[in-house]
Design a protein around this motif. Structure first.
Motif, PDB file in Angstrom:
ATOM      1  N   VAL A  87       0.847  -1.191   0.000  1.00  0.00           N
ATOM      2  CA  VAL A  87       0.000   0.000   0.000  1.00  0.00           C
ATOM      3  C   VAL A  87       0.883   1.242   0.000  1.00  0.00           C
ATOM      4  O   VAL A  87       1.882   1.322   0.720  1.00  0.00           O
ATOM      5  N   HIS A  88       0.467   2.206  -0.818  1.00  0.00           N
ATOM      6  CA  HIS A  88       1.098   3.528  -0.865  1.00  0.00           C
ATOM      7  C   HIS A  88       0.003   4.547  -0.593  1.00  0.00           C
ATOM      8  O   HIS A  88      -1.135   4.373  -1.043  1.00  0.00           O
ATOM      9  N   ILE A  89       0.349   5.581   0.128  1.00  0.00           N
ATOM     10  CA  ILE A  89      -0.613   6.632   0.450  1.00  0.00           C
ATOM     11  C   ILE A  89      -0.050   7.948  -0.083  1.00  0.00           C
ATOM     12  O   ILE A  89       1.104   8.296   0.196  1.00  0.00           O
ATOM     13  N   LEU A  90      -0.878   8.664  -0.841  1.00  0.00           N
ATOM     14  CA  LEU A  90      -0.505   9.966  -1.391  1.00  0.00           C
ATOM     15  C   LEU A  90      -1.530  10.980  -0.905  1.00  0.00           C
ATOM     16  O   LEU A  90      -2.719  10.870  -1.215  1.00  0.00           O
ATOM     17  N   VAL A  91      -1.066  11.936  -0.107  1.00  0.00           N
ATOM     18  CA  VAL A  91      -1.930  12.926   0.516  1.00  0.00           C
ATOM     19  C   VAL A  91      -1.541  14.311   0.012  1.00  0.00           C
ATOM     20  O   VAL A  91      -0.356  14.640  -0.052  1.00  0.00           O
ATOM     21  N   THR A  92      -2.548  15.111  -0.338  1.00  0.00           N
ATOM     22  CA  THR A  92      -2.288  16.505  -0.696  1.00  0.00           C
ATOM     23  C   THR A  92      -2.934  17.410   0.347  1.00  0.00           C
ATOM     24  O   THR A  92      -3.936  17.050   0.964  1.00  0.00           O
TER      25      THR A  92
END
Length: 173
Positions: free
Chosen positions: A102-107
């Motif tokens: 799992v990868h998480i990309l938050v802006t």
């Protein structure tokens, strides 16, 4: 390349150039399946059984979303509540998420220094998204990285492309 499901949630996508640019990458590559929760479930009625069945078909997951009022978008929170079925954790039952990447990309529109213990908000992004992190840990996934894009609403096209390149390099590690 790993077959990847992108769980994307942004309630105001039309106002986010950075997220539009970041998700354009997924659309152009066949091993990525983009699921836009706000597009798929505008009425907030999640087909949890169908979603759980879909999870079995992927080797890797990306959760991409903005920080909305100091947390995850409400539809993503609801998706997690309804899709992450506790029955998967019963002894002897198959856990379709165990060991998956799992990868998480938050802006966020905020500055990096604002999301520190001594900053404006007194909380880090990891703390603000802890519900997702704990849920993923309960299901024994392999959280590879959490990439945070600060001041996303102020980025130039060149800066967005650099962030996209960095994220793609993380995916290839």
């Amino acid at each position: 390349m790993k077959k990847t499901l992108v769980v994307f949630a942004h309630p105001y996508l039309e106002h986010s150039n950075s997220n539009v640019e970041l998700i354009n990458f997924y659309v152009r590559h066949q091993h990525f399946t983009l699921r836009d929760l706000y597009e798929d479930y505008p009425d907030f009625h999640i087909a949890a059984f169908r979603e759980r069945k879909r999870l079995n078909n992927y080797d890797r997951f990306i959760f991409q979303f903005p920080i909305i009022w100091f947390g995850m978008p409400p539809l993503l929170r609801l998706w997690i509540d309804e899709v992450f079925d506790r029955d998967w954790l019963k002894e002897g039952e198959y856990n379709p998420l165990e060991g998956k990447e799992v990868h998480i990309l938050v802006t966020t529109g905020g500055k990096e220094r604002s999301f520190t213990k001594t900053g404006t908000y007194k909380y880090t992004i990891d703390e603000l998204i802890s519900g997702l992190i704990v849920s993923l840990n309960v299901f024994k996934v392999n959280i590879k990285n959490i990439k945070i894009v600060y001041e996303a609403n102020k980025l130039t096209k060149k800066e967005i492309i650099l962030h996209k390149k960095e994220f793609m390099e993380l995916l290839n590690q």
